[in-house]
Design a protein around this motif. Structure first.
Motif, mmCIF file in Angstrom:
data_model
loop_
_atom_site.group_PDB
_atom_site.id
_atom_site.type_symbol
_atom_site.label_atom_id
_atom_site.label_comp_id
_atom_site.label_asym_id
_atom_site.label_seq_id
_atom_site.Cartn_x
_atom_site.Cartn_y
_atom_site.Cartn_z
ATOM 1 N N ASP A 111 -74.042 50.662 -3.353
ATOM 2 C CA ASP A 111 -74.944 50.795 -4.488
ATOM 3 C C ASP A 111 -74.154 51.128 -5.771
ATOM 4 O O ASP A 111 -74.315 50.464 -6.802
ATOM 5 N N GLU A 112 -73.254 52.075 -5.670
ATOM 6 C CA GLU A 112 -72.450 52.450 -6.851
ATOM 7 C C GLU A 112 -71.543 51.306 -7.303
ATOM 8 O O GLU A 112 -71.425 51.025 -8.493
ATOM 9 N N LEU A 113 -70.922 50.651 -6.325
ATOM 10 C CA LEU A 113 -69.989 49.566 -6.673
ATOM 11 C C LEU A 113 -70.724 48.419 -7.345
ATOM 12 O O LEU A 113 -70.238 47.828 -8.311
ATOM 13 N N LYS A 114 -71.917 48.100 -6.841
ATOM 14 C CA LYS A 114 -72.678 47.005 -7.452
ATOM 15 C C LYS A 114 -73.080 47.372 -8.879
ATOM 16 O O LYS A 114 -73.025 46.557 -9.787
ATOM 17 N N ARG A 115 -73.488 48.634 -9.057
ATOM 18 C CA ARG A 115 -73.862 49.043 -10.428
ATOM 19 C C ARG A 115 -72.659 48.968 -11.367
ATOM 20 O O ARG A 115 -72.792 48.719 -12.559
ATOM 21 N N ASP A 116 -71.452 49.171 -10.817
ATOM 22 C CA ASP A 116 -70.236 49.101 -11.645
ATOM 23 C C ASP A 116 -69.689 47.677 -11.759
ATOM 24 O O ASP A 116 -68.598 47.466 -12.293
ATOM 25 N N GLY A 117 -70.403 46.691 -11.191
ATOM 26 C CA GLY A 117 -70.010 45.284 -11.386
ATOM 27 C C GLY A 117 -68.996 44.740 -10.398
ATOM 28 O O GLY A 117 -68.424 43.672 -10.638
ATOM 29 N N PHE A 118 -68.733 45.446 -9.296
ATOM 30 C CA PHE A 118 -67.771 44.936 -8.307
ATOM 31 C C PHE A 118 -68.398 43.844 -7.447
ATOM 32 O O PHE A 118 -69.611 43.840 -7.208
ATOM 33 N N PHE A 119 -67.554 42.933 -6.959
ATOM 34 C CA PHE A 119 -67.934 42.028 -5.862
ATOM 35 C C PHE A 119 -67.692 42.838 -4.592
ATOM 36 O O PHE A 119 -66.622 43.419 -4.421
ATOM 37 N N VAL A 120 -68.696 42.870 -3.707
ATOM 38 C CA VAL A 120 -68.540 43.707 -2.503
ATOM 39 C C VAL A 120 -68.722 42.881 -1.243
ATOM 40 O O VAL A 120 -69.718 42.177 -1.074
ATOM 41 N N ARG A 121 -67.722 42.988 -0.381
ATOM 42 C CA ARG A 121 -67.851 42.363 0.946
ATOM 43 C C ARG A 121 -67.911 43.475 1.989
ATOM 44 O O ARG A 121 -67.289 44.529 1.806
ATOM 45 N N ALA A 122 -68.682 43.242 3.023
ATOM 46 C CA ALA A 122 -68.703 44.193 4.139
ATOM 47 C C ALA A 122 -68.088 43.502 5.339
ATOM 48 O O ALA A 122 -68.503 42.404 5.716
ATOM 49 N N CYS A 123 -67.073 44.132 5.908
ATOM 50 C CA CYS A 123 -66.409 43.591 7.100
ATOM 51 C C CYS A 123 -67.030 44.265 8.318
ATOM 52 O O CYS A 123 -66.998 45.498 8.434
ATOM 53 N N ILE A 124 -67.592 43.451 9.196
ATOM 54 C CA ILE A 124 -68.307 43.991 10.354
ATOM 55 C C ILE A 124 -67.452 43.771 11.604
ATOM 56 O O ILE A 124 -67.346 42.649 12.115
ATOM 57 N N SER A 125 -66.833 44.836 12.076
ATOM 58 C CA SER A 125 -65.962 44.743 13.257
ATOM 59 C C SER A 125 -66.781 44.799 14.536
ATOM 60 O O SER A 125 -67.932 45.247 14.534
ATOM 61 N N THR A 126 -66.107 44.421 15.630
ATOM 62 C CA THR A 126 -66.718 44.447 16.980
ATOM 63 C C THR A 126 -68.120 43.828 16.973
ATOM 64 O O THR A 126 -69.035 44.328 17.608
ATOM 65 N N ALA A 127 -68.268 42.711 16.263
ATOM 66 C CA ALA A 127 -69.584 42.060 16.160
ATOM 67 C C ALA A 127 -69.966 41.387 17.474
ATOM 68 O O ALA A 127 -71.154 41.153 17.719
ATOM 69 N N PHE A 128 -68.970 41.069 18.300
ATOM 70 C CA PHE A 128 -69.239 40.435 19.602
ATOM 71 C C PHE A 128 -68.912 41.400 20.755
ATOM 72 O O PHE A 128 -69.736 41.641 21.617
ATOM 73 N N TYR A 129 -67.687 41.905 20.735
ATOM 74 C CA TYR A 129 -67.218 42.779 21.826
ATOM 75 C C TYR A 129 -66.443 43.955 21.239
ATOM 76 O O TYR A 129 -65.802 43.825 20.200
ATOM 77 N N CYS A 130 -66.494 45.066 21.965
ATOM 78 C CA CYS A 130 -65.724 46.257 21.581
ATOM 79 C C CYS A 130 -64.760 46.572 22.717
ATOM 80 O O CYS A 130 -65.141 46.464 23.887
ATOM 81 N N PRO A 131 -63.523 46.975 22.398
ATOM 82 C CA PRO A 131 -62.582 47.263 23.490
ATOM 83 C C PRO A 131 -62.984 48.498 24.301
ATOM 84 O O PRO A 131 -62.491 48.690 25.407
ATOM 85 N N TYR A 132 -63.856 49.329 23.756
ATOM 86 C CA TYR A 132 -64.249 50.574 24.452
ATOM 87 C C TYR A 132 -65.643 50.481 25.069
ATOM 88 O O TYR A 132 -65.936 51.138 26.051
ATOM 89 N N GLU A 133 -66.533 49.670 24.449
ATOM 90 C CA GLU A 133 -67.931 49.635 24.907
ATOM 91 C C GLU A 133 -68.365 48.283 25.489
ATOM 92 O O GLU A 133 -69.492 48.138 25.934
#
Ligand code: HMG
Ligand code: MG
Length: 302
Positions: free
Chosen positions: A126-148
């Motif tokens: 929210d803060e970054l968007k208000r400050d004009g940044f391009f924001v990407r979210a990197c979503i890890s373990t979207a398929f498999y997790c080494p622990y779960e």
């Protein structure tokens, strides 16, 4: 229908080097980044503003961005508010935040439970968007997790939705330990496309089991045209047991160009970028494209 153009987001200087045992001097990282840009790369993860105690390789993040920013899209990763404060001391305008679907992964990678991590990151989006940044979210373990183990589609979509509702511009969705199959890749990205039609969608494959190219092809058939790749196949997350290199940029560019999908990347120049970084690494680079290229070059000399 397969797109006729694709965007390569080069992650070698960040994902590639964060797992590298040798400390690569700042000037050599900068030469690598500049050579990658020279090959036609237009979007890149330059470095990360994470804790230098956790990832010493990234301690020179500020020096890297101060030397490498230009008019193209240059991402830096940040794990928390402290990272964003450091980013704001620079002229960076594109930030990547990261979170896993798996709670065990988040505890190892960010030292936080998923709920606590998402709460902190949503406020930062929210803060970054208000400050004009391009924001990407990197979503890890979207398929498999080494622990779960296997993650559910519901949980993966839930984390993605949290970021989309917070206002991110892009989701980069990752097969952190290279276990996804082409069918799983198609299903997830096809669903993401219909759930989040107004968000840029990027596929991030690690090639641990040699399935990344097949998964990228499956994503293309789902209409995805943005791929995170790493020159020389460098990479891996130090906090995900068994995570090895990202899919090699040269393999993806070769496949796409042969299929008539334009990337704007010159493979000869990409090989020069790999030549820049290889002497500073703890291992040599043997991706199929590069090995063939070296053989052809030495045959020409003889
Ligand atoms: P923590 O130890 O819980 O942090 O780590 P803390 O808030 O308790 O602070 C401890 C110390 O670190 C303090 O310093 C802070 O100031 C400092 P001290 O008072 O002891 O001198 N600190 C920082 N310094 C610089 N920059 C910062 C920062 N934050 C705290 N940003 C933390 C929590 C999140 C910091 C840590 O877990 C961390 O840095 N994690 C990053 C791990 C990482 O880099 N992972 C790889 C990137 S994600 C990835 O590769 C996956 C991806 O490729 C997709 C895929 O393939 O899955 C994207
Ligand atoms: Mg990764």
């Amino acid at each position: 229908m397969i797109p006729n153009q694709a965007t390569i987001i080069e992650v070698g200087p960040r994902d590639g080097l964060q797992n590298e045992a040798n400390y690569v001097p700042t000037e050599n990282k900068i030469s690598f980044i500049k050579a990658l840009k020279d090959s036609g790369v237009r979007e890149m993860e330059l470095t990360s503003f994470v804790s230098p105690k956790w990832v010493p390789q990234m301690k020179d993040a500020k020096e890297i961005v101060n030397s490498c920013l230009d008019e193209s899209r240059n991402f830096v990763l940040a794990p928390n508010r402290k990272g964003i404060e450091r980013v704001k001391e620079t002229s960076v305008s594109a930030v990547a935040l990261f979170a896993g679907v798996s709670n065990s992964f988040n505890k190892k990678n960010s030292n936080k439970e998923t709920i606590q991590l998402l709460e902190e990151l949503v406020a930062l989006v929210d803060e970054l968007k208000r400050d004009g940044f391009f924001v990407r979210a990197c979503i890890s373990t979207a398929f498999y997790c080494p622990y779960e183990g296997k993650m559910t589609l519901k949980d993966t979509l839930g984390v993605c939705r949290t970021f989309v509702e917070a206002g991110v511009d892009e989701l980069s969705v990752a097969d952190t330990i290279g276990m996804a199959t082409p069918e799983e890749s198609y299903n997830l990205f096809h669903t993401l496309k219909s759930e989040f039609p107004n968000t840029l969608l990027t596929a991030h494959f690690h090639d641990t089991r040699g399935m990344a190219l097949a998964n990228i092809y499956a994503c293309l058939t789902a209409g995805i045209s943005r791929f995170d790749t790493s020159a020389g196949g460098l990479g891996g997350c130090p906090f995900a047991k068994g995570a090895t290199g990202n899919v090699a940029t040269e393999s993806v560019v070769y496949m796409l160009e042969r299929m008539g999908v334009e990337t704007g990347i010159d493979l000869e120049k990409l090989m020069k970028a790999i030549d820049e970084i290889e002497p500073h690494l703890s291992r040599s680079i043997h991706t199929p494209y590069r090995s063939l290229h070296q053989k052809e070059a030495s045959a020409e000399l003889n």
